[in-house]
Design a protein around this motif. Structure first.
Motif, short mmCIF file in Angstrom:
data_model
loop_
_atom_site.label_atom_id
_atom_site.label_comp_id
_atom_site.label_asym_id
_atom_site.label_seq_id
_atom_site.Cartn_x
_atom_site.Cartn_y
_atom_site.Cartn_z
N ARG A 117 1.23 -1.38 0.15
CA ARG A 117 -0.03 -0.06 -0.48
C ARG A 117 0.81 1.11 0.30
O ARG A 117 1.98 1.28 0.37
CB ARG A 117 -1.21 0.07 1.80
N ASP A 122 -4.68 9.12 -0.05
CA ASP A 122 -6.02 8.20 1.21
C ASP A 122 -6.55 9.26 1.91
O ASP A 122 -6.46 9.84 1.64
CB ASP A 122 -5.25 6.90 1.53
N THR A 123 -6.44 8.82 2.81
CA THR A 123 -7.41 9.81 3.73
C THR A 123 -6.08 10.23 5.26
O THR A 123 -6.48 10.11 6.28
CB THR A 123 -7.98 8.69 4.57
N ARG A 124 -4.85 9.80 5.04
CA ARG A 124 -3.86 10.22 5.54
C ARG A 124 -3.58 11.88 5.62
O ARG A 124 -3.60 11.75 4.41
CB ARG A 124 -2.58 9.42 5.88
N GLU A 127 -8.36 16.20 8.04
CA GLU A 127 -9.54 16.10 9.34
C GLU A 127 -9.06 17.75 10.18
O GLU A 127 -8.62 18.73 10.87
CB GLU A 127 -9.26 15.21 10.05
N LYS A 137 -12.76 14.39 7.30
CA LYS A 137 -11.23 13.72 7.05
C LYS A 137 -11.70 13.48 5.77
O LYS A 137 -12.24 13.41 4.84
CB LYS A 137 -11.18 12.22 7.73
N LYS A 139 -10.36 12.77 1.57
CA LYS A 139 -9.84 11.60 1.44
C LYS A 139 -9.02 11.70 -0.29
O LYS A 139 -9.31 12.83 -0.99
CB LYS A 139 -10.19 10.10 0.65
N SER A 223 -3.94 3.26 1.60
CA SER A 223 -3.47 3.03 2.78
C SER A 223 -4.67 2.39 4.04
O SER A 223 -3.96 1.37 4.70
CB SER A 223 -2.92 4.65 3.29
N SER A 224 -5.50 3.14 3.84
CA SER A 224 -6.85 2.90 4.85
C SER A 224 -7.06 0.73 4.78
O SER A 224 -6.99 0.21 5.76
CB SER A 224 -7.77 3.91 5.11
N TYR A 225 -7.31 0.93 3.46
CA TYR A 225 -7.81 -0.68 3.68
C TYR A 225 -6.33 -1.51 3.81
O TYR A 225 -6.49 -2.47 4.14
CB TYR A 225 -8.31 -0.72 1.85
N GLY A 227 -4.35 -1.02 5.72
CA GLY A 227 -4.31 -1.19 7.32
C GLY A 227 -5.71 -2.23 7.81
O GLY A 227 -5.26 -3.25 8.49
#
Length: 333
Positions: A117, A122-124, A127, A137, A139, A223-225, A227
């Motif tokens: 990844r 992504d969502t890093r 927020e 937040k 994306k 990234s989030s997926y 994890g």
């Protein structure tokens, strides 16, 4: 071999004890490696007022190789030294490997899944709360970032003799972001005609992983997926204590570390599973071309797990952290 130096960061929580237990195995497998041990995390913050001293970053940058134990992030005091290390060194790609060993707590022996990844998009990031009862937040996906991680994943597949890559996404509902990630990944796929590359929506993918994980080899994702999938795959193959991984810039610098956290409540109890850290060392050995040494360590781990008399606590055994690594070291001789 020519001597090579590697930065070693014991970390905090359970980090120092899993590192201390594992290093004799890595020394035995690759005696010509030299280790530059440095201090980061909680102990560095207490002694020096900073969790990631600049000399630690410079050591990793200089050597281009690092093996580290986990470092935690307190609620107050300092921000994540893990995130800062990645940012300072430009480590944009995270790889985790979920392998099931005979004797591990798994219903799917023979499973090996690699999660790859991007950890910069992504969502890093941005927020904010919206009053006391809501939050937002962002994306963020770019074609450049998606193409870069896709190209890395496909090249990784070819280098490791694999032929199947699944692009995890939620494109049907996130068309502007996941849709772009999937489209970019499939565009790059045209450069790799020998691979079988297909997209799969997260809800369907997680169901299929729970039913038949042996059907998968590499999961490519934002990234989030990644994890979520790393957690699922670690559970399928025996637990996060068995999971190695690394962060890389894809060129010069790679930091190897287990997929679990620092678990401070278990620090000093000798209950931690050191195998994820040791297998991260195995990934280092493979990375620098010490394939024979890597195979020796991995085979010893497999023998200890299969024999079943010296299993770590999270695998249903009663062996201490040190006893597990002593058994692995004995199996190498």
């Amino acid at each position: 071999m020519t001597s090579r130096r590697v930065t070693l960061i014991p970390g905090d929580g359970i980090g120092p004890e899993i590192v201390s237990a594992s290093m004799p195995v890595l020394h035995a497998a690759a005696p010509d490696l030299e280790w530059d041990e440095v201090e980061a995390g909680e102990s560095a913050y207490e002694r020096r007022g900073v969790a990631l001293p600049n000399d630690v970053v410079e050591s990793v940058r200089h050597h281009g190789l690092c093996v580290k134990g986990p470092m935690g992030v307190p609620m107050t005091g300092y921000t994540s030294p893990n995130s800062r290390l990645r940012a300072e060194l430009g480590l944009w790609c995270n790889v985790r490997v979920a392998s099931s060993f005979d004797g591990a707590r798994t219903r799917f022996p023979g499973t090996e899944i690699v999660i790859i990844r991007d950890v910069t998009e992504d969502t890093r990031g941005a927020e904010q709360p919206i009053g006391p009862d809501a939050g937002v937040k962002l994306k963020f996906i770019t074609r450049r970032g998606a193409e870069r991680v896709a190209r890395y994943a496909y090249s990784y597949a070819l280098h490791h003799g694999l032929n199947r890559v699944t692009v995890a996404n939620q494109a049907p509902t996130n068309r502007a972001t996941d849709g772009l990630f999937l489209a970019a990944a499939m565009d790059v796929a045209e450069e790799f005609p020998d691979l079988k590359i297909a997209g799969e929506a997260m809800d369907v993918l997680t169901m299929h992983l729970a039913l038949d994980p042996l059907a998968y080899q590499i999961l490519l994702c934002p990234s989030s997926y990644g994890g979520v999938l790393a957690g699922l795959c670690s559970g399928i193959t025996g637990g996060v204590g068995m999971m190695p991984g690394f962060n890389t810039d894809g060129e010069r610098t790679t930091v190897f570390e287990p997929g679990h956290g620092n678990a401070p409540k278990y620090a000093g109890l000798q209950r931690a599973n050191p195998i994820g850290f040791l297998l991260s060392g195995v990934l280092l050995l493979e990375h620098i071309g010490l394939d024979r040494a890597a195979k020796q360590v991995r085979t010893a781990v497999a023998d200890v797990m299969r024999e079943g008399r010296t299993l770590p606590v999270d695998q249903g055994g009663h062996a201490t952290t040190n006893e597990v690594m002593a058994a692995v070291l004995a199996a190498m001789r």
